[in-house]
Design an enzyme around this catalytic site. Structure first.
Site, PDB file in Angstrom:
ATOM      1  N   GLU A 153     -44.895 -33.339 -63.985  1.00 45.32           N
ATOM      2  CA  GLU A 153     -43.482 -33.413 -64.372  1.00 45.32           C
ATOM      3  C   GLU A 153     -43.285 -33.732 -65.857  1.00 45.32           C
ATOM      4  O   GLU A 153     -42.565 -34.657 -66.210  1.00 45.32           O
ATOM      5  CB  GLU A 153     -42.746 -34.432 -63.494  1.00 45.32           C
ATOM      6  CG  GLU A 153     -42.850 -34.085 -62.018  1.00 45.32           C
ATOM      7  CD  GLU A 153     -42.108 -35.056 -61.100  1.00 45.32           C
ATOM      8  OE1 GLU A 153     -41.630 -36.094 -61.588  1.00 45.32           O
ATOM      9  OE2 GLU A 153     -42.007 -34.757 -59.897  1.00 45.32           O
ATOM     10  N   ASN A 194     -48.404 -29.818 -62.730  1.00 45.85           N
ATOM     11  CA  ASN A 194     -47.542 -29.752 -61.549  1.00 45.85           C
ATOM     12  C   ASN A 194     -46.104 -30.087 -61.956  1.00 45.85           C
ATOM     13  O   ASN A 194     -45.885 -30.935 -62.814  1.00 45.85           O
ATOM     14  CB  ASN A 194     -48.070 -30.794 -60.538  1.00 45.85           C
ATOM     15  CG  ASN A 194     -47.452 -30.701 -59.171  1.00 45.85           C
ATOM     16  OD1 ASN A 194     -47.387 -29.621 -58.592  1.00 45.85           O
ATOM     17  ND2 ASN A 194     -47.010 -31.830 -58.638  1.00 45.85           N
ATOM     18  N   HIS A 230     -39.659 -28.547 -53.836  1.00 46.17           N
ATOM     19  CA  HIS A 230     -38.733 -29.371 -53.059  1.00 46.17           C
ATOM     20  C   HIS A 230     -37.410 -28.617 -53.016  1.00 46.17           C
ATOM     21  O   HIS A 230     -36.601 -28.689 -53.940  1.00 46.17           O
ATOM     22  CB  HIS A 230     -38.560 -30.745 -53.721  1.00 46.17           C
ATOM     23  CG  HIS A 230     -39.797 -31.584 -53.671  1.00 46.17           C
ATOM     24  ND1 HIS A 230     -40.309 -32.071 -52.492  1.00 46.17           N
ATOM     25  CD2 HIS A 230     -40.644 -31.995 -54.647  1.00 46.17           C
ATOM     26  CE1 HIS A 230     -41.413 -32.768 -52.740  1.00 46.17           C
ATOM     27  NE2 HIS A 230     -41.641 -32.726 -54.043  1.00 46.17           N
ATOM     28  N   GLU A 259     -45.795 -29.228 -52.913  1.00 48.41           N
ATOM     29  CA  GLU A 259     -45.012 -30.300 -52.269  1.00 48.41           C
ATOM     30  C   GLU A 259     -43.833 -29.716 -51.494  1.00 48.41           C
ATOM     31  O   GLU A 259     -42.712 -30.210 -51.566  1.00 48.41           O
ATOM     32  CB  GLU A 259     -44.510 -31.293 -53.324  1.00 48.41           C
ATOM     33  CG  GLU A 259     -45.618 -31.883 -54.181  1.00 48.41           C
ATOM     34  CD  GLU A 259     -45.139 -32.907 -55.204  1.00 48.41           C
ATOM     35  OE1 GLU A 259     -43.986 -33.372 -55.102  1.00 48.41           O
ATOM     36  OE2 GLU A 259     -45.925 -33.240 -56.115  1.00 48.41           O
ATOM     37  N   ASP A 261     -40.898 -28.890 -49.253  1.00 53.27           N
ATOM     38  CA  ASP A 261     -40.004 -29.296 -48.167  1.00 53.27           C
ATOM     39  C   ASP A 261     -38.661 -28.610 -48.398  1.00 53.27           C
ATOM     40  O   ASP A 261     -38.381 -28.150 -49.503  1.00 53.27           O
ATOM     41  CB  ASP A 261     -39.888 -30.818 -47.994  1.00 53.27           C
ATOM     42  CG  ASP A 261     -39.583 -31.603 -49.254  1.00 53.27           C
ATOM     43  OD1 ASP A 261     -39.067 -31.017 -50.228  1.00 53.27           O
ATOM     44  OD2 ASP A 261     -39.848 -32.819 -49.264  1.00 53.27           O
TER      45      ASP A 261
HETATM   46  C1  XIL Z   1     -42.742 -39.263 -53.765  1.00 52.58           C
HETATM   47  C2  XIL Z   1     -43.210 -39.858 -52.450  1.00 52.58           C
HETATM   48  O1  XIL Z   1     -43.002 -38.911 -51.438  1.00 52.58           O
HETATM   49  C3  XIL Z   1     -42.454 -41.115 -52.148  1.00 52.58           C
HETATM   50  O2  XIL Z   1     -43.002 -41.762 -51.017  1.00 52.58           O
HETATM   51  C4  XIL Z   1     -42.488 -42.068 -53.340  1.00 52.58           C
HETATM   52  O3  XIL Z   1     -41.664 -43.177 -53.083  1.00 52.58           O
HETATM   53  C5  XIL Z   1     -42.000 -41.365 -54.592  1.00 52.58           C
HETATM   54  O4  XIL Z   1     -42.781 -40.199 -54.813  1.00 52.58           O
HETATM   55  N1  XIL Z   1     -42.796 -35.286 -56.996  1.00 52.58           N
HETATM   56  C6  XIL Z   1     -44.068 -35.748 -56.865  1.00 52.58           C
HETATM   57  C7  XIL Z   1     -44.406 -36.665 -55.746  1.00 52.58           C
HETATM   58  O5  XIL Z   1     -44.952 -35.315 -57.600  1.00 52.58           O
HETATM   59  O6  XIL Z   1     -45.419 -37.558 -56.101  1.00 52.58           O
HETATM   60  C8  XIL Z   1     -43.212 -37.426 -55.270  1.00 52.58           C
HETATM   61  O7  XIL Z   1     -43.588 -38.195 -54.100  1.00 52.58           O
HETATM   62  C9  XIL Z   1     -42.079 -36.487 -54.958  1.00 52.58           C
HETATM   63  C10 XIL Z   1     -41.679 -35.719 -56.188  1.00 52.58           C
END
Ligand code: XIL
Length: 638
Positions: A153, A194, A230, A259, A261
């Site tokens: 990020e 990422n 996401h 990641e 969802d």
């Molecule tokens: C999130 C986790 O899912 C949570 O449990 C934690 O509190 C915060 O981080 N981008 C990422 C992940 O790269 O590491 C993040 O994970 C979600 C967004």
């Protein structure tokens, strides 16, 4: 990871391709049969405490990411005090279940302890390098851990670098440094960058693309790009996901969905479940369609444990199992996409809305229609467009298509059918009839382009610009062709400018331009322009330095590019001048000695050999008085 494990994995995947997975098999069986991974993020507490959680994690997935356990705050909460309990728990579970682990994440602005954030630049860089060496080093010889998110990020939404404590303290140089440190700690691990909101083609993903391209051209070991994905049904699906993955793949990197969802607003309904399932289908299909896409990691698997409700108020239900570990339509969607369509889906999509034609020219038109929906499980895949004789004349993945290559002054009657992932076709839409314009009479060439001028001349390229042509014949100006003095077409452009690339150094080029209209008529030749590319160093060599980043008290010069002349050489020496008060604080890929204001950089043991015209790079960092904005200059090579 170790190299031997890599070879074994490849061999196993090849064997499995020959054996089709049974339709009801677990996700990982289908994924492996397609040569991809299907993964999930795991949380340590339910992994320790819930049998149902463990069973699904073990049987459905062949790739694991730690949701939190490998982040800095978990692994090094205090300076040089490492705690690997959670990380080891995840890695051991994966080893026991024959799963690969993607390490997440080494350098991030979140979940990093306060002691790191307050360090001085020198100490922060040292802490970062040491953290990477220790965490990556711990698993370097463990074949379960195959890859790492090295930086996470680093961009803002507009594509500028995120103003994190990393960037504000170290400038963007921390990114290249982190990758180098990770490569040094495990030469076999795949190293990724990422981010989120980079799934479609947009300012942020384009900044990522440019950074990855630049870092790789500087030999910074970036092997892979992670697209978090996401997604939320309220923002729509990034329909150019596959195209975006492919443009990164074309840079030579692996791509992966890291990641995934898909959150919905409010409570679950079957309509929302269906829409969510379609998004899951689309993501898996995009990865399947791109050879360099290694697989898809879902950010958890059960709605019982998801970061979404805590993070996005009013949204939830983003995963593929419900709170009670029952499979949702999104599970079936992932399953069926990996299983290459659904044998059981016999439900056709709904009929597309009535198409309308716009932008009608002598050779084309744009059709648009109201989108279909698909409830059979395999998801809407796209549309076929037919002429009145029933011949398919185009396809589209969106509810619009631009028809090209039509005949002028001709009436076309066309209709559309929707297609789902299992190949079911909807009923025919109503037809629309349009008539192309009278372009057949266009025998009038565009006007001659203005005299081209050359700018931005480098050793391998130049930009040409000219005053635009006009076209009055009816078909409209389509673009320009660029020719060399031998009359060979060397480029085309749709605007009155073009960047020529791949030219030879120290070479005179004479070029001219002709305009082209929609009917294929070509204008007369413009006048020619002659320019000579730079970089003439026939016997010797040359060097140029680029400031990668600078701040009040210093700067990083990376790369210094050393370009050899025509004679192969076994060593090189670059000298340059430092303004007074500047001191070298570090360097890489060369050995530096300082005498007064003159710095002499000699090749390292491994980059002295340069063939004819070959290049190599080195870099260095300088400290300077904070009021001073000058930088090193006067690079010469011998
Ligand atoms: C999130 C986790 O899912 C949570 O449990 C934690 O509190 C915060 O981080 N981008 C990422 C992940 O790269 O590491 C993040 O994970 C979600 C967004």
């Amino acid at each position: 990871m170790v190299a031997a494990a890599c070879a074994l994995t490849t061999a196993a995947a090849t064997v499995l391709v020959a054996t089709p997975a049974s339709a009801s098999a677990a996700l990982r069986v289908h994924a492996q049969a397609r040569g991809k991974f299907i993964g999930t993020a795991l949380a340590t507490s339910p992994l320790a405490n819930e049998t149902a959680y463990r069973n699904i994690a073990a049987t459905e997935f062949n790739q694991i990411t730690a949701e939190n356990a490998m982040k800095w705050s978990d692994t090094e909460p205090n300076d040089n005090q490492y705690t690997f309990g959670g990380a080891d728990q995840i890695v051991n579970f994966a080893t026991a279940n024959n799963q690969q682990v993607h390490g997440h994440t080494l350098v991030w602005h979140n979940q990093t302890p306060g002691w790191v954030q307050g360090l001085s630049a020198t100490n922060m860089r040292a802490a970062m390098n040491e953290h990477i060496a220790t965490v990556v080093g711990r698993y370097a010889n463990n074949p379960t851990v195959v890859s790492w998110d090295v930086v996470n990020e680093v961009f803002e939404e507009n594509g500028s670098f995120r103003s994190s404590f990393w960037y504000n303290t170290l400038g963007s140089s921390f990114i290249a440094d982190a990758f180098r440190a990770a490569r040094a700690a495990d030469p076999d691990a795949r190293l990724c960058i990422n981010d989120y909101n980079v799934e479609g083609i947009n300012a942020k993903s384009t900044a990522m693309y440019n950074l990855v391209s630049q870092l790789r051209s500087q030999n910074v070991p970036v092997d892979c790009v992670g697209f978090q994905s996401h997604l939320s049904t309220q923002y729509g699906f990034p329909n150019d996901l596959q195209q975006n993955l492919q443009r990164f793949a074309n840079l030579g990197v692996q791509v992966r969905i890291t990641e995934l969802d898909v959150r919905i607003q409010g409570s679950r309904t079957s309509a929302k479940d269906t829409q969510q399932a379609t998004y899951y289908t689309n993501v898996v299909n995009a990865c399947l369609a791109v050879t360099a896409c290694a697989g898809v990691t879902i950010w958890g698997f059960t709605d019982k444990y998801s970061w979404v409700p805590d993070t996005f108020p009013g949204e939830g239900f983003a995963l593929i199992y419900d709170n009670n570990y029952s499979q949702k339509p999104s599970y079936t969607a992932v399953h069926n996409a990996l299983d290459n369509g659904t044998p059981n889906d016999t439900t056709a999509p709904s009929t597309p809305g009535a198409p309308t034609a716009s932008g009608v020219t002598s050779s084309g038109a744009t059709l648009s229609w109201t989108a279909s929906t698909d409830t059979g499980g395999s998801g809407l895949a796209g549309y076929n467009v037919y002429n009145s004789g029933g011949t398919q004349i185009a396809t589209s993945t969106t509810n619009s298509v631009t028809l090209t290559g039509l005949s002028a002054s001709t009436a076309y009657t066309v209709y559309v059918r929707a297609r789902d992932g299992a190949g079911n076709l909807s009923a025919n839409s109503t037809s629309v009839t349009f008539t192309t314009t009278g372009g057949s009479s266009d025998t009038t060439a565009p006007t001659t382009p203005g005299a081209p001028t050359a700018s931005n001349i480098t050793s391998s390229g130049a930009t040409l610009s000219w005053t635009a042509s006009t076209d009055t014949g009816g078909s409209g100006l389509a673009g320009y062709n660029v020719y060399n003095s031998g009359g060979t077409q060397i480029a085309t452009s749709t605007t009155n400018s073009v960047a020529l690339t791949g030219l030879s150094a120290s070479t005179a080029y004479t070029v001219y331009v002709r305009a082209r209209d929609g009917a294929g008529n070509l204008s007369a030749n413009s006048t020619s322009v002659t320019f000579t590319t730079t970089g003439g160093n026939s016997g010797g060599c040359s060097a140029t330095g680029t400031i990668q980043t600078q701040w009040g008290g210093g700067y990083v010069v990376q790369p210094v590019t050393v370009t050899n002349g025509t004679s192969p050489r076994t060593s090189w020496t670059v000298t340059f001048t430092l303004p007074s008060g500047h001191t070298i604080v570090g360097s890489w890929n060369a050995t530096l000695t300082v005498s007064g204001n003159t710095v002499t950089a000699r090749n390292a043991a491994y980059n002295g050999n340069l063939g004819s015209g070959a290049t190599t790079t080195f870099g260095f960092q300088v400290a300077r008085p904070s009021s001073d904005t000058s930088t090193a200059s006067g690079y010469t090579c011998a």
